[in-house]
Design an enzyme around this catalytic site. Structure first.
Site, PDB file in Angstrom:
ATOM      1  N   PRO A 243       0.854  -1.197   0.000  1.00  0.00           N
ATOM      2  CA  PRO A 243       0.000   0.000   0.000  1.00  0.00           C
ATOM      3  C   PRO A 243       0.889   1.246   0.000  1.00  0.00           C
ATOM      4  CG  PRO A 243      -0.131  -1.147   2.117  1.00  0.00           C
ATOM      5  CD  PRO A 243       0.814  -1.932   1.269  1.00  0.00           C
ATOM      6  N   ASP A 419       5.830   2.274   2.215  1.00  0.00           N
ATOM      7  CA  ASP A 419       4.896   1.192   2.500  1.00  0.00           C
ATOM      8  C   ASP A 419       4.103   1.588   3.745  1.00  0.00           C
ATOM      9  OD1 ASP A 419       3.673  -1.163   3.328  1.00  0.00           O
ATOM     10  OD2 ASP A 419       5.364  -2.435   2.737  1.00  0.00           O
ATOM     11  N   HIS A 420       2.831   1.846   3.545  1.00  0.00           N
ATOM     12  CA  HIS A 420       2.024   2.383   4.651  1.00  0.00           C
ATOM     13  C   HIS A 420       1.772   1.338   5.743  1.00  0.00           C
ATOM     14  CE1 HIS A 420      -0.165   5.349   6.660  1.00  0.00           C
ATOM     15  NE2 HIS A 420      -1.070   5.685   5.759  1.00  0.00           N
ATOM     16  N   ARG A 421       2.071   0.080   5.453  1.00  0.00           N
ATOM     17  CA  ARG A 421       1.924  -0.929   6.522  1.00  0.00           C
ATOM     18  C   ARG A 421       2.973  -0.707   7.599  1.00  0.00           C
ATOM     19  NH1 ARG A 421       2.565  -6.220   2.977  1.00  0.00           N
ATOM     20  NH2 ARG A 421       4.248  -4.900   2.250  1.00  0.00           N
TER      21      ARG A 421
END
Ligand code: CAO
Length: 447
Positions: A243, A419-421
């Protein structure tokens, strides 16, 4: 100590002058007899060339893109004293046709979960670096001793599905990984629903329609170069599995540019081209030290973040055959001139296809600089398994409001995809703000 032996290309049938498509081992790799060393590829077929001896590879003599024929020197090896040389080498298997497309949804044998030993391997340095880099890079050095045994067609299926073959238990002869093993592994991962997930397998999109464009006008078919196809597979995997968010910022580099100009004569005297990129690399390393979650990878379970204590910066290089990302290793320990010289060397090697697999491995963070070409902000794709990448645009003069008046300042556009995680928006804003501060005032780099 065993004897040093040369490994020559055996008789491979009717083929000569064949492309080396993959180099599966690197200098220093311990191999078993019959372990595949390279993959050769012709238009219609590919074949693996095994080692006739067990031992330690002293030097690989071929690189991806080289052309070889019967008798070509592939490698030198220090053979194990105890190990018996295998009989006359022959290709691991006869030339095989191009891979059949993966058959979806076929009932697959339930695959065993990855054993703990394999899971632990992901904690080795430079995890899954083979997947991070486009094109030519094979498995990372640290894990080369446990190279998965699989045919090129299985490797391709795995690449298409985004599967790391080192995690797939092989059920074929000599633990060879079969297509069913790959499918079974994907199924088992979907069942587990880990944070990392196997999103490609879970995504269902309409198949692209086959269109006859010739109906609308003249067309020309241009086959994609292998590097472009492989980097496309990696980029696609990153795009659908990570994401992405991109944080844009600007750095006032007026003083940096002044300093760079002052240093130009000295740089030229050292035969070095001092562009902006070495400064950006140094500033990134500094910011990465302060924000270690940007210099990290998610492990394959998606439950642990692997923080890297090394600073290997991948630099996207535009070549006529596609994008490659060679790595400036230990950028924290190198000076500006050293980094500048290395950039010239690796980008030159990239463009002349002279990069070795080692040059492409182990990046912990990447930079894509389009500043020499043009444009401002863009959205670079994170280079999996890294978690962030910095895009650099072209500097330009802008009116900047200071002390009640507009003054002309040189501004460098920055675009950080992450990476938004793993990284929150606030952290990304902190990172780019810090980066801009460092580039605006290089003195901060020595604090
Ligand atoms: N703003 C303005 N000018 C810039 C600049 C910037 N941000 N960055 C570089 N320049 C200038 C350089 O100073 C140099 O000018 P001079 O020759 O007058 O000194 C010129 O542009 C060319 O620089 P360069 O490209 O040779 O060197 P670099 O260190 O900036 O970049 C490399 C090296 C390998 C990154 C670059 O050549 C390259 O390949 N860039 C493309 C990367 C790419 O394709 N990324 C896309 C990935 S996503 O598809």
């Amino acid at each position: 100590m065993g004897a040093k032996q040369e490994i020559l290309l055996p008789d491979i049938g009717d083929f000569s002058d064949v492309d080396v498509a993959e180099v599966l081992v690197s200098n220093g790799t311990r191999v078993t007899a019959e372990q595949s060393l390279i993959v050769l590829e012709t238009d219609k077929a590919s074949m693996e060339i095994p080692s006739p001896f067990a031992g330690v590879i002293v030097e690989m003599k071929v690189s991806v893109g080289d052309r070889v024929s019967k008798g070509s020197l592939i490698a030198t090896i220090e053979t194990d004293e105890a190990a018996e040389p295998a009989k006359a080498p022959e290709p691991a298997k006869a030339a095989q046709p191009a891979p059949e497309p993966a058959r979806p949804a076929e009932p697959a044998k339930p695959a065993a979960a990855p054993e703990p030993a394999r899971a632990a391997q992901t904690r080795a340095p430079a995890p899954a670096a083979d997947e991070a880099e486009p094109a030519e890079s094979p498995e990372p050095e640290a894990e080369s001793a446990i190279l998965p045994h699989a045919s090129p067609s299985v490797r391709r299926v795995a690449r298409e599905l985004g599967v790391d073959l080192r995690l797939v238990p092989g059920t074929g002869p000599k633990a060879r990984i079969t297509p069913d093993d790959v499918r079974g592994y994907v199924k088992s991962m979907i069942g587990k629903g880990t944070a990392a997930g196997v999103p490609i397998a879970g995504v269902s999109v309409a198949a692209p329609p086959q269109i006859d464009f010739a109906k609308f006008g003249a067309t020309e078919i241009q086959p994609l170069h292998r590097i472009r196809k492989l980097s496309a597979a990696n980029l696609h995997r990153s795009w659908v599995t990570i994401p992405h968010v991109t944080q844009h910022d600007e750095a006032d580099i007026t003083d940096l540019d002044e300093f760079r100009k002052q240093m130009k004569p000295e740089a030229e005297a050292r035969n070095v081209k001092l562009t902006f990129l070495p400064f950006v690399i140094k500033a990134c390393v500094y910011a990465l030290r302060e924000h270690p979650q940007f210099n990290a990878s998610l492990d394959h379970t998606g439950e642990n973040l692997i923080l890297k204590r090394y600073y290997h910066v991948g630099v996207a290089v535009d070549t006529e055959n596609g994008l490659v990302v060679p790595v400036v290793r230990d950028a924290d320990r190198k000076g500006l001139y050293e980094i500048a010289a290395e950039l010239t060397e690796i980008s030159g090697k990239a463009r002349s296809r002279k990069l070795s697999p080692a040059d492409l491995q182990g990046a912990s963070f990447s930079i894509s600089s389009l500043g020499g070409i043009g444009g401002t902000f863009f959205t670079p794709i994170v280079n999996h398994p890294e978690v962030a990448i910095l895009g650099v645009g072209k500097m330009d003069w802008r009116p900047v409001h200071r002390d009640g008046a507009f003054v002309p300042r040189l501004v460098l556009p920055l675009s950080l995809s992450y990476d938004h995680r793993v990284i929150d928006g606030a952290d990304a804003a902190r990172f780019t703000t810090r980066l801009a501060e460092l580039l605006s005032d290089l003195r901060r780099l020595i604090l």
